[in-house]
Design a protein around this motif. Structure first.
Motif, PDB file in Angstrom:
ATOM      1  N   SER A   4       0.931  -1.389   0.212  1.00  0.00           N
ATOM      2  CA  SER A   4      -0.471   0.146  -0.113  1.00  0.00           C
ATOM      3  C   SER A   4       0.707   1.290   0.349  1.00  0.00           C
ATOM      4  O   SER A   4       0.534   2.360  -0.231  1.00  0.00           O
ATOM      5  CB  SER A   4      -0.637   0.237   1.446  1.00  0.00           C
ATOM      6  OG  SER A   4      -0.335   0.097   2.110  1.00  0.00           O
ATOM      7  N   GLN A   5       1.983   1.307   0.340  1.00  0.00           N
ATOM      8  CA  GLN A   5       2.688   2.606   0.354  1.00  0.00           C
ATOM      9  C   GLN A   5       3.979   2.850  -0.964  1.00  0.00           C
ATOM     10  O   GLN A   5       4.647   2.550  -1.088  1.00  0.00           O
ATOM     11  CB  GLN A   5       3.580   2.318   1.835  1.00  0.00           C
ATOM     12  CG  GLN A   5       2.902   3.030   2.850  1.00  0.00           C
ATOM     13  CD  GLN A   5       3.479   1.998   4.339  1.00  0.00           C
ATOM     14  OE1 GLN A   5       4.780   1.898   4.229  1.00  0.00           O
ATOM     15  NE2 GLN A   5       2.366   2.206   5.455  1.00  0.00           N
ATOM     16  N   ILE A 508      -2.974 -10.514   2.138  1.00  0.00           N
ATOM     17  CA  ILE A 508      -4.376 -10.418   2.887  1.00  0.00           C
ATOM     18  C   ILE A 508      -5.389 -11.089   1.497  1.00  0.00           C
ATOM     19  O   ILE A 508      -5.595 -10.060   1.412  1.00  0.00           O
ATOM     20  CB  ILE A 508      -4.479  -9.462   3.227  1.00  0.00           C
ATOM     21  CG1 ILE A 508      -2.691  -9.434   4.531  1.00  0.00           C
ATOM     22  CG2 ILE A 508      -5.166  -9.078   4.576  1.00  0.00           C
ATOM     23  CD1 ILE A 508      -2.977  -7.610   5.042  1.00  0.00           C
ATOM     24  N   PRO A 509      -6.260 -12.265   1.931  1.00  0.00           N
ATOM     25  CA  PRO A 509      -7.082 -12.105   1.167  1.00  0.00           C
ATOM     26  C   PRO A 509      -8.259 -11.057   1.191  1.00  0.00           C
ATOM     27  O   PRO A 509      -8.961 -10.661   0.697  1.00  0.00           O
ATOM     28  CB  PRO A 509      -8.071 -13.370   1.131  1.00  0.00           C
ATOM     29  CG  PRO A 509      -6.542 -13.789   2.124  1.00  0.00           C
ATOM     30  CD  PRO A 509      -6.207 -12.797   2.596  1.00  0.00           C
ATOM     31  N   ASP A 537       0.961  -7.609   1.344  1.00  0.00           N
ATOM     32  CA  ASP A 537      -0.268  -6.875   0.741  1.00  0.00           C
ATOM     33  C   ASP A 537      -1.410  -6.649   1.095  1.00  0.00           C
ATOM     34  O   ASP A 537      -1.920  -6.983   1.397  1.00  0.00           O
ATOM     35  CB  ASP A 537      -0.738  -7.896  -0.781  1.00  0.00           C
ATOM     36  CG  ASP A 537      -0.539  -7.029  -2.324  1.00  0.00           C
ATOM     37  OD1 ASP A 537      -1.754  -6.244  -0.842  1.00  0.00           O
ATOM     38  OD2 ASP A 537      -1.030  -7.608  -3.053  1.00  0.00           O
ATOM     39  N   ASP A 538      -1.181  -5.457   1.435  1.00  0.00           N
ATOM     40  CA  ASP A 538      -2.603  -5.112   2.169  1.00  0.00           C
ATOM     41  C   ASP A 538      -3.210  -3.928   1.557  1.00  0.00           C
ATOM     42  O   ASP A 538      -4.232  -3.087   2.117  1.00  0.00           O
ATOM     43  CB  ASP A 538      -1.389  -3.944   4.046  1.00  0.00           C
ATOM     44  CG  ASP A 538      -0.675  -3.305   3.489  1.00  0.00           C
ATOM     45  OD1 ASP A 538      -0.519  -3.300   1.268  1.00  0.00           O
ATOM     46  OD2 ASP A 538      -0.539  -2.546   3.954  1.00  0.00           O
ATOM     47  N   ARG A 539      -3.321  -4.339   0.194  1.00  0.00           N
ATOM     48  CA  ARG A 539      -3.808  -3.196  -0.486  1.00  0.00           C
ATOM     49  C   ARG A 539      -5.189  -2.971  -0.160  1.00  0.00           C
ATOM     50  O   ARG A 539      -5.702  -5.153  -0.369  1.00  0.00           O
ATOM     51  CB  ARG A 539      -3.477  -2.824  -1.587  1.00  0.00           C
ATOM     52  CG  ARG A 539      -2.037  -2.944  -2.755  1.00  0.00           C
ATOM     53  CD  ARG A 539      -1.197  -2.676  -4.098  1.00  0.00           C
ATOM     54  NE  ARG A 539      -2.042  -4.281  -4.074  1.00  0.00           N
ATOM     55  CZ  ARG A 539      -1.948  -4.699  -5.114  1.00  0.00           C
ATOM     56  NH1 ARG A 539      -1.710  -3.623  -5.670  1.00  0.00           N
ATOM     57  NH2 ARG A 539      -1.844  -6.465  -5.510  1.00  0.00           N
ATOM     58  N   PHE A 547      -3.084 -11.940  -5.782  1.00  0.00           N
ATOM     59  CA  PHE A 547      -2.351 -13.435  -5.422  1.00  0.00           C
ATOM     60  C   PHE A 547      -1.900 -13.073  -7.746  1.00  0.00           C
ATOM     61  O   PHE A 547      -0.055 -13.258  -7.797  1.00  0.00           O
ATOM     62  CB  PHE A 547      -3.640 -14.823  -6.253  1.00  0.00           C
ATOM     63  CG  PHE A 547      -4.201 -14.924  -4.577  1.00  0.00           C
ATOM     64  CD1 PHE A 547      -3.332 -14.250  -3.476  1.00  0.00           C
ATOM     65  CD2 PHE A 547      -5.361 -15.452  -4.671  1.00  0.00           C
ATOM     66  CE1 PHE A 547      -3.617 -14.597  -2.194  1.00  0.00           C
ATOM     67  CE2 PHE A 547      -5.508 -15.709  -3.075  1.00  0.00           C
ATOM     68  CZ  PHE A 547      -5.012 -15.774  -1.724  1.00  0.00           C
ATOM     69  N   LYS A 548      -3.064 -12.332  -8.472  1.00  0.00           N
ATOM     70  CA  LYS A 548      -2.417 -12.215 -10.257  1.00  0.00           C
ATOM     71  C   LYS A 548      -0.748 -11.663  -9.264  1.00  0.00           C
ATOM     72  O   LYS A 548      -0.229 -11.419 -10.284  1.00  0.00           O
ATOM     73  CB  LYS A 548      -3.401 -11.555 -11.252  1.00  0.00           C
ATOM     74  CG  LYS A 548      -3.985 -12.755 -11.141  1.00  0.00           C
ATOM     75  CD  LYS A 548      -4.491 -12.452 -12.754  1.00  0.00           C
ATOM     76  CE  LYS A 548      -4.808 -12.913 -14.010  1.00  0.00           C
ATOM     77  NZ  LYS A 548      -6.830 -13.316 -13.988  1.00  0.00           N
TER      78      LYS A 548
END
Ligand code: ATP
Ligand code: MG
Length: 601
Positions: A4-5, A508-509, A537-539, A547-548
């Protein structure tokens, strides 16, 4: 690092500018960005990869006792004039970016550093007691390549490790050269690459001492010839082999025959029903020496063989003295336009004989008035051969050297070895062919630069002696991209663990699920703390997108705190195999540690 950053931009589509898979993937996954022709920005993920490759290179170099330094990229023209390379590098291939400063002094941007290092050695190394010594650097090089392409593979600005060693004798040079061969093999093995060390062309300097390290891949610009017994491997520029046997000539007497429309060997052999091994083909080249003299070169070679331009260039360089020159600037097959500059009348192209008359050349101050006639070894022993007649539409058959045609005085070995040829060391082995990307080149230079630049030391006997030198280069940025060229699938890059930008990524799903976030944060802190380089991956994106992206950027292990949290577990997916397993949260760290260690050892 949290996605996210990060400056994290991936592309769904293949960029139009890229031709080969590794180039497409590095662009799509946001590793590099094109700024101009052959000029790329290394974005944060790429920079991490490059730092890892550099570190492996550095460790292997340091282990041999070489010392790291950093030399200037701005290089005074005077140094290059001393070595005699200013003209070649600024004019011939024009590979050096040259400029003039405010005081009208000429400078070049370093494409390589033999001149700089030899000057340093000349100043600082006085005695044999200071030798041997080996300095290296990891630095950006500049080369105005004729065809920059394939992203980092052939850039105009790229990162290279270059090292230079100085010795009192050949034995010492050979020892360092061997150490480098080992160090280079170690670097490539540790970087997870499949490669082959091959005999390489060492240019006009000659000598046996040059090897290239080739990463095997279809997109490679080089052709490697090798035998299955592992005894022989060489760049095609250098490779030798046994030519096919000569078939007996059907022509017993000399005569001129009308052979209309037979300007190629193929057509000629069909027309005359003979074998190309019975033809002497005469190929015209045009060489421009460094003093501006153009020499027309007529090479006679057996009809089934091809001239290798690198080998020919080396022979022409050896003959430079005959034309009061030092080196060859250009070697080309003269096209119609080039012919217009010197041809006194139109050439019988396709029908030329070894004795093509010199009056085809309009000699001048710049153009040597006689052909330089060379004969390749494959053509020397032919008898009753077929060749041109110097008249369009006609050939001669049943010809013999020193009867109808004088044998050219200079015999050369310029044929191209090819796949299927018998090997010299064992005729039962045939040459196989593979494509390779040259990532490293090690070289015994001898005294070429030290002699030219007057770089000497005082020997044990009190004599002034030129340094024996070696040089050793690895393309760090090219190596990094080669790893991708060797390792990808339809979903993206598969980095070898040792040079991956990060070891693991926690995807994170669903970031609005507090439990998922909590476990992810805990693991993220724990893994990074224990040296497992981990992305988070906290987007706010769908799981599928995350995943992609993780697959595309090629991080070796993906950790997913999802459904299995109920059982106190997370899913861990191996990028290379897509194999997934559920692992207890408390065991993720130790398990990954083990896997990573196993992968990089
Ligand atoms: P090539 O034949 O591919 O042009 P080279 O013979 O000019 O290479 P060297 O001068 O021996 O290469 O340089 C050492 C190493 O630097 C090469 O083995 C290669 O890995 C790398 N290298 C050379 N030119 C480039 C380039 N334009 N872009 C990226 N890497 C390069
Ligand atoms: Mg080059």
């Amino acid at each position: 690092m949290r996605l996210s950053q990060m400056l994290f931009v991936t592309l769904r589509e293949d960029p139009a500018e890229a031709e080969i898979p590794s180039h497409k993937l590095l662009l799509r996954a946001g590793y590099i960005r094109r700024i101009g022709s052959g000029i790329y920005a290394y974005l944060p993920l790429m920079w991490r990869v490059l730092k890892k490759v550099s570190q492996i290179v550095r460790e292997e170099m340091d282990a041999t006792g070489a010392q790291e330094c950093l030399l200037p990229q701005l290089q005074p023209a005077d140094l290059w004039r001393e070595s005699g390379r200013w003209d070649t590098y600024t004019q011939a291939e024009g590979i050096m970016f040259a400029m003039t400063d405010r005081q009208q002094r000429e400078l070049g941007l370093g494409p390589t550093h033999e001149e700089v290092i030899t000057t340093i050695a000349k100043d600082m190394i006085r005695s044999y007691r200071q030798l041997p010594v080996h300095l290296y650097q990891i630095q950006t090089k500049f080369r105005d390549e004729i065809r920059p392409r394939f992203g980092l593979m052939r850039g105009r600005e790229f990162i290279m490790k270059d090292g230079y060693s100085f010795h009192t004798n050949e034995e010492s040079l050979k020892k360092t050269y061997q150490d480098m061969a080992q160090a280079y093999s170690n670097m490539l093995r540790r970087s997870g690459l499949q490669f082959r060390a091959v005999d390489a062309d060492s240019g006009a300097i000659g000598g046996s001492g040059s090897q290239e390290f080739m990463v095997l891949a279809e997109a490679g610009e080089d052709e490697v010839l090798y035998t299955e017994d592992g005894q022989y491997a060489a760049n095609v520029e250098k490779a030798v082999s046994m030519p096919a046997d000569v078939e007996p000539s059907p022509f017993a007497t000399f005569e001129k025959r009308e052979t209309p429309g037979t300007e190629t060997i193929d057509k000629l052999c069909k027309f005359l029903k003979c074998s190309p091994t019975q033809v002497v083909k005469n190929v015209l080249y045009q060489a421009v020496y460094d003093n501006g003299i153009t020499v027309l070169v007529l090479v006679s070679i057996r009809g089934d063989q091809d001239v290798n331009q690198v080998k020919l260039l080396n022979e022409l360089t050896k003959l430079a003295g005959n034309y009061q020159a030092k080196t060859v600037l250009f070697l080309t097959v003269p096209d119609a336009e080039a012919q217009r500059k010197w041809a006194a009348k139109s050439l019988p192209l396709g029908y030329m004989a070894p004795d093509l008359a010199d009056d085809y050349i309009a000699g001048s101050k710049e153009v040597n008035s006689k052909f330089l006639r060379l004969v390749d070894r494959t053509a020397v022993d032919l008898t009753n051969f077929v060749t041109g007649s110097n008249e369009s539409g006609y050939h001669v058959v049943g010809a013999n050297w020193n009867k109808e045609f004088p044998l050219p005085a200079t015999v050369v070995g310029v044929r191209t070895a090819k796949k299927g040829d018998r090997a010299v060391h064992n005729p039962e082995q045939t040459l196989q062919s593979a494509r390779g990307i040259e990532v490293g080149h090690i070289f015994q230079l001898g005294t070429k630069y030290s002699q030219a630049m007057g770089a000497t030391y005082t020997s044990e006997q009190g004599e002034e002696m030129p340094f024996m030198m070696g040089c050793y280069g690895v393309g760090v940025s090219r190596l990094a991209q080669s790893a991708v060229e060797q390792s990808y699938d339809k979903d993206g890059i598969i980095w070898p663990v040792a040079i991956a930008p990060y070891h693991a990524i926690i995807s994170i799903p669903n970031i609005s699920d507090a439990q998922q976030v909590e476990v992810a944060e805990k693991l993220y802190a724990e893994l990074n703390q224990s040296g497992i380089e981990t992305l988070l991956d906290d987007r706010d994106e769908r799981a599928g997108v995350k995943f992609k992206d993780a697959d595309l950027i090629g991080i070796p292990y993906r950790i997913v705190p999802g459904r299995s949290l109920k059982a106190g577990k997370v899913e861990v997916v191996e990028r290379a195999t897509h194999k997934s397993q559920e692992i207890l949260i408390d065991e993720v760290n130790s398990t990954l540690k083990q896997w990573i260690e196993a992968a990089v050892s």
